[in-house]
Design an enzyme around this catalytic site. Structure first.
Site, PDB file in Angstrom:
ATOM      1  N   ASN A   1      -7.731  -1.539   7.677  1.00  0.00           N
ATOM      2  CA  ASN A   1      -7.783  -0.541   8.751  1.00  0.00           C
ATOM      3  C   ASN A   1      -8.048   0.870   8.238  1.00  0.00           C
ATOM      4  O   ASN A   1      -7.915   1.836   8.988  1.00  0.00           O
ATOM      5  CB  ASN A   1      -6.489  -0.579   9.578  1.00  0.00           C
ATOM      6  CG  ASN A   1      -5.259  -0.225   8.755  1.00  0.00           C
ATOM      7  OD1 ASN A   1      -5.323  -0.110   7.536  1.00  0.00           O
ATOM      8  ND2 ASN A   1      -4.134  -0.065   9.423  1.00  0.00           N
TER       9      ASN A   1
ATOM     10  N   HIS B   1      -7.840   8.042   6.370  1.00  0.00           N
ATOM     11  CA  HIS B   1      -6.734   7.080   6.326  1.00  0.00           C
ATOM     12  C   HIS B   1      -6.984   6.138   5.159  1.00  0.00           C
ATOM     13  O   HIS B   1      -7.901   5.310   5.200  1.00  0.00           O
ATOM     14  CB  HIS B   1      -6.663   6.289   7.639  1.00  0.00           C
ATOM     15  CG  HIS B   1      -5.635   5.187   7.621  1.00  0.00           C
ATOM     16  ND1 HIS B   1      -5.761   4.064   8.392  1.00  0.00           N
ATOM     17  CD2 HIS B   1      -4.472   5.049   6.932  1.00  0.00           C
ATOM     18  CE1 HIS B   1      -4.721   3.267   8.188  1.00  0.00           C
ATOM     19  NE2 HIS B   1      -3.925   3.845   7.300  1.00  0.00           N
TER      20      HIS B   1
ATOM     21  N   PHE C   1     -10.156   4.193   6.926  1.00  0.00           N
ATOM     22  CA  PHE C   1     -11.389   4.804   7.423  1.00  0.00           C
ATOM     23  C   PHE C   1     -11.419   6.283   7.081  1.00  0.00           C
ATOM     24  O   PHE C   1     -10.398   6.876   6.703  1.00  0.00           O
ATOM     25  CB  PHE C   1     -11.488   4.654   8.952  1.00  0.00           C
ATOM     26  CG  PHE C   1     -10.375   5.350   9.708  1.00  0.00           C
ATOM     27  CD1 PHE C   1     -10.463   6.701  10.033  1.00  0.00           C
ATOM     28  CD2 PHE C   1      -9.236   4.657  10.094  1.00  0.00           C
ATOM     29  CE1 PHE C   1      -9.439   7.344  10.711  1.00  0.00           C
ATOM     30  CE2 PHE C   1      -8.198   5.296  10.780  1.00  0.00           C
ATOM     31  CZ  PHE C   1      -8.306   6.645  11.086  1.00  0.00           C
TER      32      PHE C   1
ATOM     33  N   GLU D   1     -13.095   9.694   9.300  1.00  0.00           N
ATOM     34  CA  GLU D   1     -13.629   9.944  10.645  1.00  0.00           C
ATOM     35  C   GLU D   1     -13.909  11.430  10.844  1.00  0.00           C
ATOM     36  O   GLU D   1     -13.087  12.283  10.490  1.00  0.00           O
ATOM     37  CB  GLU D   1     -12.615   9.463  11.684  1.00  0.00           C
ATOM     38  CG  GLU D   1     -13.109   9.481  13.117  1.00  0.00           C
ATOM     39  CD  GLU D   1     -12.185   8.689  14.024  1.00  0.00           C
ATOM     40  OE1 GLU D   1     -12.453   7.492  14.252  1.00  0.00           O
ATOM     41  OE2 GLU D   1     -11.164   9.250  14.469  1.00  0.00           O
TER      42      GLU D   1
ATOM     43  N   HIS E   1       2.629   5.897  13.605  1.00  0.00           N
ATOM     44  CA  HIS E   1       1.548   6.312  12.710  1.00  0.00           C
ATOM     45  C   HIS E   1       0.175   6.030  13.301  1.00  0.00           C
ATOM     46  O   HIS E   1      -0.847   6.355  12.689  1.00  0.00           O
ATOM     47  CB  HIS E   1       1.696   5.641  11.351  1.00  0.00           C
ATOM     48  CG  HIS E   1       1.266   4.192  11.295  1.00  0.00           C
ATOM     49  ND1 HIS E   1       1.654   3.239  12.214  1.00  0.00           N
ATOM     50  CD2 HIS E   1       0.475   3.532  10.402  1.00  0.00           C
ATOM     51  CE1 HIS E   1       1.126   2.067  11.885  1.00  0.00           C
ATOM     52  NE2 HIS E   1       0.400   2.219  10.793  1.00  0.00           N
ATOM     53  N   GLY E   2       0.124   5.462  14.486  1.00  0.00           N
ATOM     54  CA  GLY E   2      -1.139   5.156  15.140  1.00  0.00           C
ATOM     55  C   GLY E   2      -0.880   4.365  16.401  1.00  0.00           C
ATOM     56  O   GLY E   2       0.245   4.352  16.926  1.00  0.00           O
TER      57      GLY E   2
ATOM     58  N   ASP F   1       0.839  -1.197   0.000  1.00  0.00           N
ATOM     59  CA  ASP F   1       0.000   0.000   0.000  1.00  0.00           C
ATOM     60  C   ASP F   1       0.877   1.251   0.000  1.00  0.00           C
ATOM     61  O   ASP F   1       0.892   2.036   0.949  1.00  0.00           O
ATOM     62  CB  ASP F   1      -0.952   0.004   1.202  1.00  0.00           C
ATOM     63  CG  ASP F   1      -2.137   0.937   0.986  1.00  0.00           C
ATOM     64  OD1 ASP F   1      -2.232   1.544  -0.106  1.00  0.00           O
ATOM     65  OD2 ASP F   1      -2.963   1.073   1.900  1.00  0.00           O
TER      66      ASP F   1
ATOM     67  N   LYS G   1     -16.260   3.163   7.879  1.00  0.00           N
ATOM     68  CA  LYS G   1     -15.380   2.175   7.272  1.00  0.00           C
ATOM     69  C   LYS G   1     -15.968   1.604   5.991  1.00  0.00           C
ATOM     70  O   LYS G   1     -15.313   1.548   4.981  1.00  0.00           O
ATOM     71  CB  LYS G   1     -15.077   1.061   8.278  1.00  0.00           C
ATOM     72  CG  LYS G   1     -14.263   1.555   9.481  1.00  0.00           C
ATOM     73  CD  LYS G   1     -13.739   0.453  10.341  1.00  0.00           C
ATOM     74  CE  LYS G   1     -12.658  -0.359   9.673  1.00  0.00           C
ATOM     75  NZ  LYS G   1     -11.412   0.398   9.447  1.00  0.00           N
TER      76      LYS G   1
ATOM     77  N   GLY H   1      -1.179   1.026  16.742  1.00  0.00           N
ATOM     78  CA  GLY H   1      -0.567  -0.274  16.488  1.00  0.00           C
ATOM     79  C   GLY H   1      -1.434  -1.409  16.993  1.00  0.00           C
ATOM     80  O   GLY H   1      -2.078  -1.312  18.043  1.00  0.00           O
TER      81      GLY H   1
END
Length: 365
Positions: free
Chosen positions: A130, A159, A132, A134, A283-284, A68, A361, A286
């Site tokens: 994962n 994201h 999304f 928001e 980055h988040g 990706d 999502k 995890g």
């Protein structure tokens, strides 16, 4: 064979699975990898640890970027005042967003310097996993502050990445070279980097169109505050910096989301310390559990209706039965601990905490 320097940015309070550490060590043994850094959101991936950065002075390794290419986070401040936002109405209006965008795809691709038929059917769509979009509001303003952050505004975070385009590029590389590195300056490396850069630009445009579609549905527009890619390879200090689930710390503000049921942090990187972590940040939150583990652990404890509401009172639109379990908040680490680790390491200053209102999502129709 090189002897790469190896560092994980995490406190003793952070849980990091041994499988992820083992994957990092395996990558550190690749030829001509000189530095390896794991971040506090580190977790095991498909052969490559996620939440990590890798630097080589001479080689590009496409499999360290993954399929990706260009996946990342964008944040927009909408023109809609928070006081005028109605959650019920927004939830009803957010439909038809998984279908291809109906606008002039060829024109938007051309404006971005891309071929007018490049992965056109997927452009403007979120995808699965994962990814999304928001809607959020400001919960807390912190000392670092930023003039662009208005606590009276509604925000949207996106994201997503390059969808099938990045997968096609990686598959082509693996078919020709397996997981071998490409020598910088040689034709094969130049070809990969050209395709990689197209996927990066495509992913940025994709997030832009997703945001436009969502904002249009709720009757407003917005201004982009940031867009950062966390799967990439870029020139860095005379070599090549690979980020796999690692946000860049050298391009301004960074947004670090938790799970769909937790806060998101907006932070400013501290450049004087950035090299400690290869100019990269988490980055988040995890993952704590794999997707299959999450489903197995949660399917008997929670109904789908339970998972459509979070502990923060936010709502979730996800009409894929498996995905709503696989991406449940319980499957992720504690975002507050991840951010504390970055702060303790001197890598960031806090700007704002954002609270989710609605996470989108997937919707069937």
């Amino acid at each position: 064979m090189t002897n790469a320097t190896f560092h994980i940015v995490a406190s003793p309070e952070s849980w990091i699975e041994q499988a992820a550490v083992d994957q990092l060590h395996h990558t550190a043994r690749l030829d001509d990898i000189d530095r390896v850094v794991g971040l506090p959101d580190l977790h095991a991936g498909r052969g490559i640890a996620v939440g990590a950065a890798f630097w080589s002075r001479s080689h590009v390794y496409p499999h360290l970027v993954g399929s990706d290419i260009g996946c990342g986070m964008g944040l927009w401040r909408s023109a809609l005042p928070l006081r005028k936002f109605r959650l019920d109405a927004a939830e009803r209006k957010l439909r038809g967003l998984d279908a291809p965008w109906s606008g002039d795809v060829a024109a938007r691709l051309a404006e971005a310097g891309l071929a007018p038929d490049l992965a056109r059917e997927a452009l403007g769509t979120i995808g699965g996993g994962n990814h999304f979009a928001e809607l959020l509001r400001v919960e807390t303003l912190h000392g670092a502050g930023d003039a662009a952050v208005d606590p009276a505004a509604l925000y949207i975070m996106v994201h997503s990445g390059s969808r099938g385009l990045g997968q096609t590029i990686l598959d082509g590389h693996l078919a020709r070279h397996n997981v071998d590195g490409l020598i910088a300056g040689e034709a094969a490396c130049a070809d990969y980097l050209a395709a990689h850069d197209h996927a990066m630009h495509w992913a940025v445009l994709n997030r832009e169109l997703i945001a436009e579609r969502f904002l249009d549905r709720i009757g407003t527009n917005g201004e982009r505050l940031l867009d950062i890619c966390h799967n990439s390879v870029t020139p860095h200090q005379g070599g090549w910096l690979h980020r796999k689930g690692a946000a860049p710390a050298d391009r301004g503000l960074v947004v670090i989301p938790g799970s769909r049921g937790d806060m998101t942090y907006l932070v400013r990187p501290r450049l004087e310390q950035a090299d400690v972590a290869l100019h990269s940040l988490a980055h988040g939150a995890g993952r704590k559990w794999s997707r299959s583990e999450a489903k197995d652990k949660l399917v008997r404890r929670f109904s789908i209706a339970d998972l459509e509401r979070t502990k923060l009172g936010s709502r979730v639109i996800c009409e894929d039965r498996d995905l709503i379990y696989e991406e449940a908040p319980q499957a992720y680490k504690d975002i507050h601990q991840v951010v504390r680790d970055l702060e303790t390491a001197g890598l960031i200053d806090l700007v704002a905490t954002l609270r989710p209102l609605l996470t989108y999502k997937m919707r069937r129709a």
